[in-house]
Design a protein around this motif. Structure first.
Motif, PDB file in Angstrom:
ATOM      1  N   ARG A   1       0.854  -1.202   0.000  1.00  0.00           N
ATOM      2  CA  ARG A   1       0.000   0.000   0.000  1.00  0.00           C
ATOM      3  C   ARG A   1       0.880   1.238   0.000  1.00  0.00           C
ATOM      4  O   ARG A   1       1.733   1.397   0.887  1.00  0.00           O
ATOM      5  N   LEU A   2       0.688   2.079  -0.995  1.00  0.00           N
ATOM      6  CA  LEU A   2       1.399   3.360  -1.112  1.00  0.00           C
ATOM      7  C   LEU A   2       2.922   3.171  -1.068  1.00  0.00           C
ATOM      8  O   LEU A   2       3.628   3.946  -0.428  1.00  0.00           O
ATOM      9  N   VAL A   3       3.395   2.160  -1.724  1.00  0.00           N
ATOM     10  CA  VAL A   3       4.841   1.923  -1.823  1.00  0.00           C
ATOM     11  C   VAL A   3       5.281   2.098  -3.282  1.00  0.00           C
ATOM     12  O   VAL A   3       6.124   2.951  -3.598  1.00  0.00           O
ATOM     13  N   LEU A   4       4.689   1.327  -4.188  1.00  0.00           N
ATOM     14  CA  LEU A   4       5.158   1.326  -5.580  1.00  0.00           C
ATOM     15  C   LEU A   4       5.001   2.696  -6.234  1.00  0.00           C
ATOM     16  O   LEU A   4       5.824   3.093  -7.069  1.00  0.00           O
ATOM     17  N   LEU A   5       3.963   3.403  -5.849  1.00  0.00           N
ATOM     18  CA  LEU A   5       3.738   4.765  -6.350  1.00  0.00           C
ATOM     19  C   LEU A   5       5.008   5.613  -6.305  1.00  0.00           C
ATOM     20  O   LEU A   5       5.304   6.381  -7.210  1.00  0.00           O
ATOM     21  N   HIS A   6       5.772   5.433  -5.241  1.00  0.00           N
ATOM     22  CA  HIS A   6       6.933   6.292  -5.005  1.00  0.00           C
ATOM     23  C   HIS A   6       8.186   5.838  -5.746  1.00  0.00           C
ATOM     24  O   HIS A   6       9.130   6.619  -5.869  1.00  0.00           O
TER      25      HIS A   6
ATOM     26  N   LEU B   1      -2.886  -4.363  -4.345  1.00  0.00           N
ATOM     27  CA  LEU B   1      -2.208  -3.066  -4.269  1.00  0.00           C
ATOM     28  C   LEU B   1      -3.206  -2.013  -3.815  1.00  0.00           C
ATOM     29  O   LEU B   1      -4.337  -1.962  -4.310  1.00  0.00           O
ATOM     30  N   GLY B   2      -2.786  -1.163  -2.897  1.00  0.00           N
ATOM     31  CA  GLY B   2      -3.580   0.004  -2.519  1.00  0.00           C
ATOM     32  C   GLY B   2      -2.778   1.238  -2.889  1.00  0.00           C
ATOM     33  O   GLY B   2      -1.689   1.445  -2.345  1.00  0.00           O
ATOM     34  N   GLU B   3      -3.274   2.032  -3.821  1.00  0.00           N
ATOM     35  CA  GLU B   3      -2.486   3.163  -4.333  1.00  0.00           C
ATOM     36  C   GLU B   3      -3.374   4.383  -4.498  1.00  0.00           C
ATOM     37  O   GLU B   3      -4.589   4.285  -4.468  1.00  0.00           O
ATOM     38  N   PHE B   4      -2.750   5.521  -4.706  1.00  0.00           N
ATOM     39  CA  PHE B   4      -3.480   6.772  -4.951  1.00  0.00           C
ATOM     40  C   PHE B   4      -3.350   7.197  -6.412  1.00  0.00           C
ATOM     41  O   PHE B   4      -2.331   6.910  -7.053  1.00  0.00           O
TER      42      PHE B   4
ATOM     43  N   SER C   1     -10.163  13.196  -0.157  1.00  0.00           N
ATOM     44  CA  SER C   1      -8.890  12.469  -0.162  1.00  0.00           C
ATOM     45  C   SER C   1      -8.421  12.328  -1.605  1.00  0.00           C
ATOM     46  O   SER C   1      -9.168  12.579  -2.558  1.00  0.00           O
ATOM     47  N   TYR C   2      -7.188  11.904  -1.742  1.00  0.00           N
ATOM     48  CA  TYR C   2      -6.751  11.437  -3.053  1.00  0.00           C
ATOM     49  C   TYR C   2      -7.700  10.320  -3.493  1.00  0.00           C
ATOM     50  O   TYR C   2      -8.301   9.631  -2.657  1.00  0.00           O
ATOM     51  N   LEU C   3      -7.772  10.099  -4.781  1.00  0.00           N
ATOM     52  CA  LEU C   3      -8.532   8.950  -5.269  1.00  0.00           C
ATOM     53  C   LEU C   3      -7.767   7.686  -4.852  1.00  0.00           C
ATOM     54  O   LEU C   3      -6.589   7.524  -5.172  1.00  0.00           O
ATOM     55  N   THR C   4      -8.432   6.847  -4.087  1.00  0.00           N
ATOM     56  CA  THR C   4      -7.792   5.686  -3.466  1.00  0.00           C
ATOM     57  C   THR C   4      -8.223   4.451  -4.250  1.00  0.00           C
ATOM     58  O   THR C   4      -9.414   4.132  -4.305  1.00  0.00           O
TER      59      THR C   4
END
Ligand code: SAM
Length: 269
Positions: free
Chosen positions: A105-110, A133-136, A248-251
């Protein structure tokens, strides 16, 4: 510096807690719907404060186990059936064909090397195992309500600067949207996704998370030239005002399954 930009500040514990309170209900519901249960072997990549690993530990019981990794595992505790490992998903190997569930969650995005990391995560799945995967989509962060329209304009400048900082560090600020194609390209099946956004009123967890981000990244935000120190003061005041509400950001949750007839080790090379 490329990659994750929010670590190594005295605000990181509070950031992790706010993040978890905002996102755990979404993630936990998705874990339920994937049927995570007794005896599963699970991997949580970039586990941060450990709430997802702890939840997985409860769900899989004594006959299951959880490996939780992070490059900065200071927020994680090994206990019971949960094992913590310092691990970089970009450069460090993982066992292949081992896990019933791999979550991040919120790792690969970066991570600029997110597709390489994702391929490694897919290879770590057993045939029939699930990736979640949980992403924004970070481009979606809108003012929903304010008593002062000028505050909304300043917030929009802050949002643009935040996206610029993330992109300068190699983030894909639309990764939540791009994840579906990436998962499909790696040969997963039964792919699904769900997107949503929640109101984040000033003073609440989401607003506090953004405010912490504004402090963690202050120098970089000012360095973009898109915001001034006065803008950041204004944004922080707005984010503590319950009458100022942002979405929020689109989750976006994205999931898929390694085909049952896939050979461990063959996937995604
Ligand atoms: C935004 S936080 C998310 C934490 C947790 N997944 C959550 O949602 O509560 C990103 C996490 O990824 C970790 N991280 C960053 N780069 C990483 C890498 N290359 N390999 C593994 N973890 C990484 C960070 O240390 C941080 O704990």
């Amino acid at each position: 510096m490329n990659g994750y930009v929010f670590g190594a500040t005295d605000l990181v514990d509070e950031q992790r807690e706010a993040m978890q309170r905002c996102l755990d209900p979404i993630t936990f519901a998705r874990l339920e719907s994937l049927g995570v249960g007794q005896g599963w072997r699970c991997l949580d990549v970039g586990g941060g404060g450990g709430s997802v690993a702890d939840r997985l530990g409860e769900k899989v019981g004594e006959t299951g186990s959880v490996l939780v990794t992070d490059t900065a595992p200071d927020g994680l505790r090994s206990r019971g059936n949960v094992e913590v490992r310092q691990h970089d998903i970009v450069t460090d190997e993982l066992p292949e064909g081992e896990f019933d569930l791999v979550h991040a969650r919120l790792v690969l995005l970066h991570l600029p090397e997110r597709r390489r990391a994702l391929a490694r995560m897919v290879r770590a799945l057993k045939p029939g195992g699930w990736l979640l995967l949980g992403e924004f989509d970070c481009t979606w962060l809108r003012v929903l309500a304010t008593t002062d329209p000028a505050a909304g304009v300043v917030f929009a400048r802050f949002h643009r600067a935040l996206c610029a900082v993330l992109e300068q560090a190699g983030a894909d600020v639309e990764w939540g949207v791009h994840a579906y194609q990436a998962v499909q390209d790696l040969g997963l099946v039964e792919i699904g996704s769900h997107a949503g956004a929640q109101p984040w009123p000033g003073g609440g967890d989401g607003a506090r998370w953004l405010e912490i981000n504004s402090r963690q990244l202050e120098d970089r935000l000012l360095g973009t030239g898109l915001v001034t120190a006065g803008d950041l003061d204004g944004v922080r005041a707005s984010l503590s005002d319950p009458a100022f509400v942002v979405s929020s950001y689109l989750t976006i949750s994205t999931w898929g399954r390694r085909p049952l007839d896939d050979t461990p080790g063959r996937a995604a090379r």
